[in-house]
Design an enzyme around this catalytic site. Sequence first.
Site, PDB file in Angstrom:
ATOM      1  N   ASP A  14       0.873  -1.178   0.000  1.00 57.14           N
ATOM      2  CA  ASP A  14       0.000   0.000   0.000  1.00 57.14           C
ATOM      3  C   ASP A  14       0.910   1.228   0.000  1.00 57.14           C
ATOM      4  O   ASP A  14       2.119   1.120   0.209  1.00 57.14           O
ATOM      5  CB  ASP A  14      -0.905   0.003   1.246  1.00 57.14           C
ATOM      6  CG  ASP A  14      -1.827   1.212   1.296  1.00 57.14           C
ATOM      7  OD1 ASP A  14      -2.384   1.586   0.249  1.00 57.14           O
ATOM      8  OD2 ASP A  14      -1.983   1.830   2.376  1.00 57.14           O
ATOM      9  N   SER A  15       0.286   2.398  -0.152  1.00 53.48           N
ATOM     10  CA  SER A  15       1.066   3.635  -0.078  1.00 53.48           C
ATOM     11  C   SER A  15       1.530   3.924   1.354  1.00 53.48           C
ATOM     12  O   SER A  15       2.469   4.684   1.544  1.00 53.48           O
ATOM     13  CB  SER A  15       0.200   4.800  -0.562  1.00 53.48           C
ATOM     14  OG  SER A  15      -0.971   4.868   0.233  1.00 53.48           O
ATOM     15  N   CYS A  77      -4.277  -1.571  -1.926  1.00 57.97           N
ATOM     16  CA  CYS A  77      -4.436  -0.144  -2.205  1.00 57.97           C
ATOM     17  C   CYS A  77      -5.421  -0.052  -3.354  1.00 57.97           C
ATOM     18  O   CYS A  77      -5.161  -0.557  -4.453  1.00 57.97           O
ATOM     19  CB  CYS A  77      -3.085   0.444  -2.602  1.00 57.97           C
ATOM     20  SG  CYS A  77      -3.173   2.143  -3.163  1.00 57.97           S
ATOM     21  N   GLU A 156      -3.799   8.274   8.763  1.00 59.05           N
ATOM     22  CA  GLU A 156      -2.350   8.179   9.004  1.00 59.05           C
ATOM     23  C   GLU A 156      -2.000   8.849  10.338  1.00 59.05           C
ATOM     24  O   GLU A 156      -1.073   8.461  11.015  1.00 59.05           O
ATOM     25  CB  GLU A 156      -1.565   8.866   7.861  1.00 59.05           C
ATOM     26  CG  GLU A 156      -1.648   8.152   6.518  1.00 59.05           C
ATOM     27  CD  GLU A 156      -0.556   7.097   6.302  1.00 59.05           C
ATOM     28  OE1 GLU A 156       0.507   7.192   6.911  1.00 59.05           O
ATOM     29  OE2 GLU A 156      -0.807   6.166   5.501  1.00 59.05           O
ATOM     30  N   CYS A 188     -11.047   2.523  -0.093  1.00 55.61           N
ATOM     31  CA  CYS A 188      -9.661   2.901   0.203  1.00 55.61           C
ATOM     32  C   CYS A 188      -9.301   2.135   1.459  1.00 55.61           C
ATOM     33  O   CYS A 188     -10.077   2.134   2.428  1.00 55.61           O
ATOM     34  CB  CYS A 188      -9.558   4.411   0.436  1.00 55.61           C
ATOM     35  SG  CYS A 188      -7.941   4.917   1.075  1.00 55.61           S
ATOM     36  N   HIS A 190      -7.337   2.712   3.733  1.00 55.79           N
ATOM     37  CA  HIS A 190      -7.175   3.523   4.954  1.00 55.79           C
ATOM     38  C   HIS A 190      -8.516   3.694   5.691  1.00 55.79           C
ATOM     39  O   HIS A 190      -8.529   3.938   6.892  1.00 55.79           O
ATOM     40  CB  HIS A 190      -6.663   4.925   4.611  1.00 55.79           C
ATOM     41  CG  HIS A 190      -5.190   5.011   4.372  1.00 55.79           C
ATOM     42  ND1 HIS A 190      -4.594   4.507   3.246  1.00 55.79           N
ATOM     43  CD2 HIS A 190      -4.182   5.554   5.117  1.00 55.79           C
ATOM     44  CE1 HIS A 190      -3.281   4.746   3.299  1.00 55.79           C
ATOM     45  NE2 HIS A 190      -3.021   5.375   4.431  1.00 55.79           N
TER      46      HIS A 190
END
Length: 274
Positions: A14-15, A77, A156, A188, A190
């Site tokens: 993932d990023s 992702c 994050e 997403c 996240h």
Amino acid sequence: MNFIDRERPIGIFDSGIGGLTVVKRLAAILPNENLVYFGDTARVPYGSKSNSTVIEYALQDAKFLTTKNVKAIVVACNTASSVAISILKAKYDIPIIGMIEPGIEFALKITRNKKIGIIGTRTTTDNKAYSKALKKADEKINVFEKACPLFVPLAEEGWTKHKATYEIAEEYLKGLKEQNIDTLILGCTHYPILAGVIQGVIGENVKLIDSGIAAAELIKVEIERIGLINNSNSLGSKEFYVTDIPKKFKEIAELFLSSPVEEVKKVELDEIWA
Ligand code: DGL
């Protein structure tokens, strides 16, 4: 297939920290599998970058994982899945699982009124990967997509219950609430970190779809299919690699996975350039 082959790890990228939501699901469904995680924390977010940049990054991320001799890759992702999945599948002859197909199948099973909302990064929603695939599966589905770019930095940052997160969620989700959706795809990886806030704002009668659950089930099917399920009796190992600030990643990962993370290793970006 020999014993060693079955012990090869599953790679996840993932990023940033978002793919940990998939790691959590994978570890629950396949506790004996060894996992290698790559988070491109130096270049997060991917969701505000162009398709060509995300494709380049995804190719580098997958290449790094193949150096760890992975037997399958989960593109944890949605942004990378929306632009690079077919390129990655064509390049590698190991199973490559993206987030979009599993998420869609899950949502189609859940919806009753055929009104499905999708929230994701700007790149994911601009690519319309979800709406195209949903419409292809069932043309009667009504799809409502909304980009929620600020959710990534909030996740994050670990702002899972913060007042500001509620306010931003109210603003992003008000249009979807008016559409009477009964299912909302967290498009997403996240976003499951903010699931409490999202559920609170969208209301209890809307079912949230965490594609990580469906992706973990699919990876199980795929590695069973190729005869590479790890049937050892011991708990699988987890290795973590990031391209920046391993300390911050370690703290968030421990909090999120509710278990200690031994080490997070830093990878230099020039090591992963394709
Ligand atoms: N977690 C990622 C996704 O699923 C990307 C977030 C980002 O880097 O913008 O889309």
